[in-house]
Design a protein around this motif. Structure first.
Motif, PDB file in Angstrom:
ATOM      1  N   ALA A   1      27.454 117.222  56.490  1.00  0.00           N
ATOM      2  CA  ALA A   1      27.642 117.606  57.863  1.00  0.00           C
ATOM      3  C   ALA A   1      29.273 116.975  58.754  1.00  0.00           C
ATOM      4  CB  ALA A   1      26.666 118.078  58.834  1.00  0.00           C
ATOM      5  N   GLY A   2      30.152 117.779  58.393  1.00  0.00           N
ATOM      6  CA  GLY A   2      30.952 117.294  59.026  1.00  0.00           C
ATOM      7  C   GLY A   2      32.602 117.562  58.536  1.00  0.00           C
ATOM      8  N   ASP A   3      33.288 117.049  59.105  1.00  0.00           N
ATOM      9  CA  ASP A   3      34.556 117.838  58.652  1.00  0.00           C
ATOM     10  C   ASP A   3      35.527 116.104  58.010  1.00  0.00           C
ATOM     11  OD1 ASP A   3      37.770 118.616  58.648  1.00  0.00           O
ATOM     12  OD2 ASP A   3      37.981 117.978  60.598  1.00  0.00           O
ATOM     13  N   LEU A   4      36.004 116.639  56.682  1.00  0.00           N
ATOM     14  CA  LEU A   4      36.791 115.848  55.682  1.00  0.00           C
ATOM     15  C   LEU A   4      37.716 114.988  56.483  1.00  0.00           C
ATOM     16  CD1 LEU A   4      36.808 113.809  53.012  1.00  0.00           C
ATOM     17  CD2 LEU A   4      38.334 116.631  52.652  1.00  0.00           C
ATOM     18  N   ILE A   5      37.748 113.480  56.417  1.00  0.00           N
ATOM     19  CA  ILE A   5      38.890 112.930  56.844  1.00  0.00           C
ATOM     20  C   ILE A   5      39.625 112.348  55.542  1.00  0.00           C
ATOM     21  CG2 ILE A   5      39.757 110.445  58.243  1.00  0.00           C
ATOM     22  CD1 ILE A   5      37.303 111.196  59.643  1.00  0.00           C
ATOM     23  N   ALA A   6      39.156 111.623  54.547  1.00  0.00           N
ATOM     24  CA  ALA A   6      39.733 111.068  53.814  1.00  0.00           C
ATOM     25  C   ALA A   6      39.216 110.380  52.294  1.00  0.00           C
ATOM     26  CB  ALA A   6      41.098 109.821  53.911  1.00  0.00           C
ATOM     27  N   TRP A   7      39.003 110.314  51.257  1.00  0.00           N
ATOM     28  CA  TRP A   7      38.439 110.006  50.134  1.00  0.00           C
ATOM     29  C   TRP A   7      38.838 108.410  50.400  1.00  0.00           C
ATOM     30  CZ3 TRP A   7      34.434 111.254  46.924  1.00  0.00           C
ATOM     31  CH2 TRP A   7      34.395 112.844  47.018  1.00  0.00           C
ATOM     32  N   ALA A   8      37.714 107.085  49.891  1.00  0.00           N
ATOM     33  CA  ALA A   8      38.406 106.032  49.829  1.00  0.00           C
ATOM     34  C   ALA A   8      39.552 106.117  48.997  1.00  0.00           C
ATOM     35  CB  ALA A   8      37.165 105.135  49.275  1.00  0.00           C
ATOM     36  N   ASN A   9      40.224 104.749  48.269  1.00  0.00           N
ATOM     37  CA  ASN A   9      41.210 105.014  47.735  1.00  0.00           C
ATOM     38  C   ASN A   9      40.634 104.114  45.866  1.00  0.00           C
ATOM     39  OD1 ASN A   9      44.103 106.205  48.444  1.00  0.00           O
ATOM     40  ND2 ASN A   9      42.688 104.555  50.063  1.00  0.00           N
ATOM     41  N   HIS A  10      39.161 104.046  46.334  1.00  0.00           N
ATOM     42  CA  HIS A  10      39.206 103.085  45.093  1.00  0.00           C
ATOM     43  C   HIS A  10      37.613 102.943  44.732  1.00  0.00           C
ATOM     44  CE1 HIS A  10      43.038 100.329  45.432  1.00  0.00           C
ATOM     45  NE2 HIS A  10      42.381 100.282  47.111  1.00  0.00           N
ATOM     46  N   SER A  11      36.822 104.403  45.585  1.00  0.00           N
ATOM     47  CA  SER A  11      35.446 103.643  44.876  1.00  0.00           C
ATOM     48  C   SER A  11      35.293 105.501  45.894  1.00  0.00           C
ATOM     49  CB  SER A  11      34.250 103.089  45.796  1.00  0.00           C
ATOM     50  OG  SER A  11      34.701 103.486  47.237  1.00  0.00           O
TER      51      SER A  11
END
Length: 340
Positions: free
Chosen positions: A116-126
């Motif tokens: 639930a919720g709007d994607l902001i960003a993936w982590a860069n290392h996990s």
């Protein structure tokens, strides 16, 4: 090389060297609203208004797959740091306003998780990602999810009418927008930088006339934070692109009097250029240099509509698209001034 998909049904790949058509691929793709390159720059994910995300070969423009199964596409898409997972956003209009859901997929189109919720960003290392969900009184709760381990932990809240966030390259900081009404007809914004785990404030960035922040982006080396925003002035040309030094949090460079603010910003992998769909003159794709000795490069493309642009991680290509149904892949070296 430049590749162009036009009027929702055709993807053409051209050689700039001899102005020769290399390939022509029928895709049936509707209006495109978002872009994301795979970490190895081999694939380009394009979010479309029909709710499907299409995967293209980043060199030839060949359609290689489709992700999704529902209407309600949103521009927020992204890849995990290792390229093994993809995320798309589904939006559904309800009586209480838009409701966002982040969907996690394998590259072959198998649904892995629903958040639930709007994607902001993936982590860069996990395999963590940030999602945002509206709460009462126009506040947004920003949460971090570990896709493998389940439930989220709330990490930050911003009082804002519109959610805008950026995750630093080392995954330690989050920049968000705190937007407050200044009067009945205008509002004032500031960018708040927090340490992600402790929520401790690191910096507040603003100007006396900053009103609406449309996008933010951290440079890949973490040294700079860029934001595109509108400011209070007599129309037209009331937008800026501003770059802050993250060591001092002082403003380093400002491109002012732009025709419009940009809904997306994308840095070159060497942190020397920003590609943005805005300009001083109305051209829809512009390359802004960090170096004062380099000129601004404007491309007369995607005119009149909200465009999105993304630099490939290997630095070789720039993709741009918008609601006109046109997707273009540019040869980045051909667009930049020659290096000495």
């Amino acid at each position: 090389m430049v590749a162009t998909e036009r009027y929702s049904d055709l993807f053409q790949v051209w050689s700039w060297a001899d102005n020769r058509l290399l390939a022509e691929v029928s895709t049936g793709s509707p209006q495109a609203v978002g872009l994301a390159w795979s970490p190895d720059s081999r694939l380009l994910m394009v979010a479309a208004a029909d709710g499907l995300a299409r995967l293209y070969d980043g060199q030839t423009g060949q359609l290689v797959g489709k992700i999704g199964d529902r209407a309600g596409g949103a521009p927020d898409v992204g890849w995990s740091f290792d390229g093994r997972l993809l995320a798309t956003t589904h939006v559904e209009q309800t009586e209480d306003g838009p409701e966002f859901t982040t969907l996690i997929w394998s590259p072959d189109g198998e649904l892995q998780a629903t958040i639930a919720g709007d994607l902001i960003a993936w982590a860069n290392h996990s395999n963590r990602l940030l999602v945002a969900s509206p709460s009462p009184y126009n506040e947004y709760a920003v949460q971090t999810w570990d896709v493998a381990n389940g439930p989220p932990a709330k990490t930050a809240e911003f009082k804002t009418r519109m959610g805008r966030w950026a995750w630093s390259p080392d995954d330690s900081l989050i920049a968000g927008v705190d937007q407050q009404w200044a009067s009945s007809a205008s509002f004032h914004s500031k960018i708040v930088v927090l340490e992600l785990e402790s929520q401790s404030p690191v910096a507040e960035l603003t100007t006396t006339d900053m009103s609406y922040v449309r996008s933010m982006a951290w440079s890949p080396d973490g040294a700079w934070l860029a934001a595109s925003y509108d400011y209070n002035c007599p129309r037209p040309n009331c937008a800026r692109l501003e770059i802050w030094d993250t060591a001092t949090w002082q403003s380093h460079k400002t491109f002012g009097r732009l025709d419009s603010s940009s809904g997306s910003l994308s840095w070159s992998p060497d942190s020397r250029w920003i590609v943005a769909p805005d300009s001083p003159t109305g051209s829809a794709i512009t390359l802004y240099p960090l170096d004062d000795q380099q000129p601004i490069r404007e491309l007369d493309h995607h005119l009149g509509l909200d465009a999105v642009a993304a630099w490939s991680p290997d630095g070789r290509r720039i993709a741009s698209t918008n609601y006109d149904g046109q997707l273009t892949i540019w040869d980045a070296a051909a667009l930049l001034p020659p290096t000495e």
